[in-house]
Scaffold this active site. Structure first.
Site, PDB file in Angstrom:
ATOM      1  NE  ARG A   7      -1.495  -0.912   4.548  1.00  0.00           N
ATOM      2  CZ  ARG A   7      -1.032  -0.238   6.337  1.00  0.00           C
ATOM      3  NH1 ARG A   7      -1.978   0.347   5.887  1.00  0.00           N
ATOM      4  NH2 ARG A   7      -0.498  -1.187   7.566  1.00  0.00           N
ATOM      5  CD  GLU A  55     -16.840   1.856   2.871  1.00  0.00           C
ATOM      6  OE1 GLU A  55     -18.608   1.374   2.410  1.00  0.00           O
ATOM      7  OE2 GLU A  55     -16.718   1.808   3.515  1.00  0.00           O
ATOM      8  CG  PHE A  80     -15.300  -1.486   3.801  1.00  0.00           C
ATOM      9  CD1 PHE A  80     -15.966  -2.626   3.781  1.00  0.00           C
ATOM     10  CD2 PHE A  80     -14.185  -1.178   3.846  1.00  0.00           C
ATOM     11  CE1 PHE A  80     -15.578  -2.997   4.817  1.00  0.00           C
ATOM     12  CE2 PHE A  80     -13.799  -1.249   5.341  1.00  0.00           C
ATOM     13  CZ  PHE A  80     -14.608  -2.374   6.038  1.00  0.00           C
ATOM     14  CG  HIS A 106      -6.356  -3.495   5.145  1.00  0.00           C
ATOM     15  ND1 HIS A 106      -5.608  -1.263   4.529  1.00  0.00           N
ATOM     16  CD2 HIS A 106      -6.718  -3.013   6.870  1.00  0.00           C
ATOM     17  CE1 HIS A 106      -5.604  -1.301   5.342  1.00  0.00           C
ATOM     18  NE2 HIS A 106      -5.221  -2.205   6.751  1.00  0.00           N
ATOM     19  CG  ASP A 114      -8.967  -5.191  11.416  1.00  0.00           C
ATOM     20  OD1 ASP A 114      -9.101  -5.054  12.637  1.00  0.00           O
ATOM     21  OD2 ASP A 114      -8.637  -4.572  10.718  1.00  0.00           O
ATOM     22  NE  ARG A 164      -2.510  -5.734   8.745  1.00  0.00           N
ATOM     23  CZ  ARG A 164      -1.651  -6.032   9.519  1.00  0.00           C
ATOM     24  NH1 ARG A 164      -0.934  -4.747   9.612  1.00  0.00           N
ATOM     25  NH2 ARG A 164      -1.204  -6.819   9.942  1.00  0.00           N
TER      26      ARG A 164
END
Lengths: 309, 272
Positions: A7, A55, A80, A106, A114, A164
């Site tokens: 990222r 989103e 998302f 992610h 998570d 991530r």
């Protein structure tokens, strides 16, 4: 081995692009600290738009900005963009083939702590079944940076997938990026390993292990899932005894199935898939999840041996 | 004030548009007639009086835009665009046919004059506010007219767009809610209650007007007022679904039902 975030490659490229082209805009949906687009915001506050936790609106609004001639990079987590805002990806962006770049982080099991709600293991499948959508899954920091530049250069919708965690830097895949082209990073004549995304380092390790067992192993890295480099796949099917695919994604609808379809229609040979089985993930540290969900070099070797013996 | 001549002109245009709507849906034996008839006066006011646009230059960057967020009502926009000269009227014969650029729901890349793809509800208003933000960034000063169905605003995405327009002070957005109280499954307040609409939009930071959506004078006056606002504007336009064809008026069943031969002839007779 050096480790860097994919990222961060995205974030660095956005700033580089922002300096070159004032049409480049960045949108985020309240995860700018995580997608690292806050770094773009710090340099170009007037070209950064935080849409809040929405989103769906972000993707359709990005379509609107593309209609006005801008190059919007809409950023959020993979789960998302595809699951929450799948309709907007499809109807607002892919269908009219608008110049929107969807940069997601992610993704995959290495999202880690998570848990399953955030671990996007289905997103490649969702993105690649949309007509007009280009789907890119870079393997390390540098390839992420290069892929983001390449996405900006082409006209049309692109889905860019990042993780991530920090992932191994793989010099073999540096030096350039052409959308739709596989990278032959190791020659071999007995078996082919085809990797996408961060599985490239596991693929190379697997090749070493196989070479030690006396098997000449080819490694083909495919950062572009769509359009797929079919000729590189067919060549591997013809020149080696079989193919093992490796992706940090469900074995359903991702790289493995895409490769298997090309092979079975053109030059049938065994294709075995390494990836997350048809199951949801769970919380854990990214590295232990890689072990638990069978995404290691040894898992690739196991499948290869099955084909070879 | 509209002069009498202009008023008659608009009334006539709306009547022609309605006839085209009924014909198109009848011919295709498919399409949404009720909502199209109900929105005909709003589109007539916009395209024949209010909007700055040029059918010879559909790509003109500073034109006003119209986004049919209730994308199923293509018959009304296609009738208007063809009459304005964006494409030949003969194209209307191919509505909903394979190979035609006149898809069931608006397809911006192929149809001249269509400013955004819509069809799944809620995406049109979001695309519209994104476009309006783009115009602001380019320091252009045209308007973005967005027509939502009342059933459509049950979609959560509509309210996301509402927040976004407020945050970025998009005073170049003038929206309409086509308030006919009817949606596919019936009376909107029974399917999923929407009232009171005015305070809903006001609380999201929009200026709201509530008007008769069939009165040209009022529609045009309200748009003039809306342009003076320094925030996004939503016009709640009270309309009658199926307006102009007595047996379709106020009937939910005419949402997506094509008129059969005898219904078609009666409708055309009524419309003159």
């Amino acid at each position: 081995m050096e480790y860097k975030q994919t990222r961060q490659g995205y974030a660095d490229a956005l700033i580089e692009l922002g300096k070159k082209n004032e049409k480049v805009l960045v949108l985020d949906a309240d995860v700018a600290k995580a997608t690292l687009t806050e770094q773009f915001e710090a340099v170009f506050p007037d070209r950064f738009f935080n849409c809040g936790v929405q989103e769906q609106n972000m993707l359709s609004a990005a379509a609107g900005l593309a209609l006005e001639g801008f190059i919007p990079f809409a950023s959020t987590f993979g789960v998302f963009a595809t699951c929450r805002a799948g309709d907007q990806m499809r109807s607002s962006i892919a269908y009219p083939k608008l110049n929107v770049k969807i940069g997601v982080t992610h993704c995959g099991i290495t999202t880690g702590g998570d848990g399953a709600s955030h671990q996007s293991n289905e997103d490649i499948g969702m993105a690649r079944t949309l007509p007009n959508m280009t789907v890119i899954v870079p393997g390390d920091y540098e390839e992420s940076r290069l892929a983001t530049h390449a996405a900006a250069k082409m006209h049309g919708p692109v889905y860019l997938r990042f993780g991530r965690d920090k992932y191994p830097v793989v010099p073999e895949i540096h030096g350039g990026f052409e959308i739709g082209k596989a990278k032959l990073i190791k020659e071999g004549s007995d078996i082919t390993i085809i990797t996408t995304g961060i599985m490239v380092s596991e693929g190379l390790q697997a090749a070493d292990l196989l070479e030690k067992k006396g098997y000449s192993t080819r490694v083909l890295h495919m950062p572009t899932i769509k359009p797929l480099d079919e000729s590189a796949i067919i060549k591997a099917a013809k020149e080696t005894k079989g193919i093992v695919t490796a992706e940090e994604h469900s074995i359903l609808a991702g790289l493995g199935e895409a490769v298997a379809a090309v092979v079975s229609e053109n030059h049938p040979c065994p294709v075995h898939r390494v990836g997350v089985m048809d199951t949801f993930g769970e919380s854990g540290q990214s590295q232990e999840l890689m072990d638990l969900y069978g995404l290691r070099a040894k898992d690739i070797v196991e499948k290869a041996i099955k084909i070879l013996e | 004030m509209l002069n009498l001549k202009k008023h008659e002109f608009l009334k006539n245009k709306a009547r022609e548009v309605r006839k085209e709507i009924v014909s198109m849906v009848h011919r295709a034996n498919s399409g949404h007639v009720g909502g199209s008839l109900g929105a005909a006066d709003i589109l007539t006011a916009l395209y024949y009086h209010v909007m700055q646009h040029d059918p010879k230059k559909p790509e003109w960057e500073e034109r006003d835009r119209f986004i049919l967020s209730k994308g199923h009502c293509t018959p009304v926009i296609y009738a208007v665009l063809a009459d304005c000269g964006y494409f030949p009227k003969v194209d209307l014969l191919e509505f909903r046919r394979p190979g035609s650029h006149l898809q069931g729901h608006p397809y911006q890349p192929k149809t001249p004059g269509i400013d955004a793809c819509t069809g799944t509800l809620g995406i049109g208003i979001s695309t519209g506010v994104g476009m309006a933000l783009g115009a602001k960034l380019k320091k252009q000063d045209q308007y973005y007219y967005i027509l939502c169905g009342d059933g459509e605003i049950q979609e959560g995405q509509v309210w996301e767009a509402a927040m976004f327009a407020n945050k970025y002070k998009l005073d170049n957005v003038i929206g309409f809610v086509d308030r006919n109280y009817l949606q596919t499954d019936g009376y909107s307040e029974k399917v999923m209650p929407l009232d009171p609409l005015v305070p809903k939009w006001e609380s999201f930071g929009w200026k709201v007007f509530e008007i008769d959506g069939h009165d040209f004078e009022v529609i045009i006056d309200t748009i003039e007022k809306a342009k003076k606002e320094d925030k996004p504007v939503m016009i709640i336009a009270n309309t009658t679904k199926g307006k102009g064809v007595s047996f379709m008026e106020g009937k939910a069943e005419w949402h997506g039902k094509p008129p059969a031969e005898d219904d078609f002839e009666r409708a055309m007779q009524e419309l003159g």
